[in-house]
Design an enzyme around this catalytic site. Sequence first.
Site, PDB file in Angstrom:
ATOM      1  N   ASN A   1       0.872  -1.168   0.000  1.00  0.00           N
ATOM      2  CA  ASN A   1       0.000   0.000   0.000  1.00  0.00           C
ATOM      3  C   ASN A   1       0.907   1.214   0.000  1.00  0.00           C
ATOM      4  OD1 ASN A   1      -1.766   2.071   0.487  1.00  0.00           O
ATOM      5  ND2 ASN A   1      -2.349   1.404   2.555  1.00  0.00           N
ATOM      6  N   TRP A   2       0.994   1.848  -1.169  1.00  0.00           N
ATOM      7  CA  TRP A   2       1.916   2.995  -1.287  1.00  0.00           C
ATOM      8  C   TRP A   2       1.403   4.236  -0.569  1.00  0.00           C
ATOM      9  CZ3 TRP A   2       3.316   2.673  -7.244  1.00  0.00           C
ATOM     10  CH2 TRP A   2       4.281   1.668  -7.421  1.00  0.00           C
TER      11      TRP A   2
ATOM     12  N   GLY B   1       2.924  -1.122   4.237  1.00  0.00           N
ATOM     13  CA  GLY B   1       2.981   0.305   3.921  1.00  0.00           C
ATOM     14  C   GLY B   1       4.391   0.737   3.599  1.00  0.00           C
ATOM     15  N   GLY B   2       5.070   1.322   4.598  1.00  0.00           N
ATOM     16  CA  GLY B   2       6.406   1.893   4.408  1.00  0.00           C
ATOM     17  C   GLY B   2       7.385   0.978   3.692  1.00  0.00           C
TER      18      GLY B   2
ATOM     19  N   HIS C   1      -9.484   1.514   5.018  1.00  0.00           N
ATOM     20  CA  HIS C   1      -8.203   1.600   5.724  1.00  0.00           C
ATOM     21  C   HIS C   1      -8.382   2.513   6.943  1.00  0.00           C
ATOM     22  CE1 HIS C   1      -4.050   2.570   6.645  1.00  0.00           C
ATOM     23  NE2 HIS C   1      -3.711   1.496   5.951  1.00  0.00           N
TER      24      HIS C   1
ATOM     25  N   GLU D   1      -6.658   4.803   8.112  1.00  0.00           N
ATOM     26  CA  GLU D   1      -6.385   6.227   7.857  1.00  0.00           C
ATOM     27  C   GLU D   1      -7.604   6.911   7.237  1.00  0.00           C
ATOM     28  OE1 GLU D   1      -2.763   5.517   5.697  1.00  0.00           O
ATOM     29  OE2 GLU D   1      -1.792   4.927   7.560  1.00  0.00           O
TER      30      GLU D   1
HETATM   31  P1  13P Z   1       3.185   0.351   7.677  1.00  0.00           P
HETATM   32  O1  13P Z   1       3.644  -0.942   7.051  1.00  0.00           O
HETATM   33  O2  13P Z   1       3.928   1.543   7.156  1.00  0.00           O
HETATM   34  O3  13P Z   1       3.108   0.260   9.159  1.00  0.00           O
HETATM   35  O4  13P Z   1       1.667   0.573   7.156  1.00  0.00           O
HETATM   36  C1  13P Z   1       0.764  -0.457   7.266  1.00  0.00           C
HETATM   37  C2  13P Z   1      -0.448  -0.107   6.507  1.00  0.00           C
HETATM   38  O5  13P Z   1      -1.195   0.776   6.889  1.00  0.00           O
HETATM   39  C3  13P Z   1      -0.709  -0.816   5.250  1.00  0.00           C
HETATM   40  O6  13P Z   1      -1.977  -0.554   4.757  1.00  0.00           O
END
Ligand code: 13P
Length: 247
Positions: free
Chosen positions: A9-10, A230-231, A94, A96
């Site tokens: 997930n960029w 994510g990261g 998600h 966020e």
């Molecule tokens: P991180 O891997 O950066 O903690 O993010 C996880 C995420 O929200 C993937 O959707």
Amino acid sequence: MRRKVMAGNWKMNMLPNEAIKFIGDLTPLVKDSKPEVIICAPFTDLFYTLLSCQDTNIHVGAQNMHWKESGAYTGEISAEMLKVINVEYVIIGHSERRQYFNETDETVNLKVKSALKNGLKPIVCVGETLEQKEAGKTIEVITSQTAKALEGLTIEDLNNTIIAYEPIWAIGTGKTATSEDANESIKEIRKEVLNKFGTDDITILYGGSVKKENAKELFTTSDIDGGLVGGASLDADTFSKIVNYDL
Ligand code: 13P
């Protein structure tokens, strides 16, 4: 259907030229990988990412969509708009988006149903806050989010749906759930799906500070089918090491 999946997930990262370079770098590193590889790109990268992924084993997803088919919803993107350009997956709900854009269990369910109706495969996110975890409410929260997100789906729909368990306190914080805790939570989500649908044959991913260093431990547990990353999905070499955690 349960299968191994590693999804990147960029988030709000990557310009088109960076996306094209990333896919070019990732392609040879995952061409023989066992898990299904998915990259969820920002809307403005989708077209370039799709072109770059042609003739590769990398699948492409979006990160959000609106549940309405069309209409006066300035700034929104419909499921059909994604489907016609050959996007296959879409992340829904998600944390966020729940936190910063007021998404609710109800809108998550509307989006999941619209995605499936239009032939997209939703990756549905559930997860508890730190406060809920500390109050001992993790299982209650994630099973309730799961039940509400999947309300009205058929068993066939479940085959095209992925759930991602992402504890909010673990996202982008460097704090990963222990593999035991993540596995236990995912077991409970699976139980909830079994209660509601009579089958627990559904792919469930873990997300939250997945790194190449913890991938093997997380993904060799009984109930975790893969990761939503994510990261660590922003660098092709790092992400490929997560995809190839068992090599
Ligand atoms: P991180 O891997 O950066 O903690 O993010 C996880 C995420 O929200 C993937 O959707």
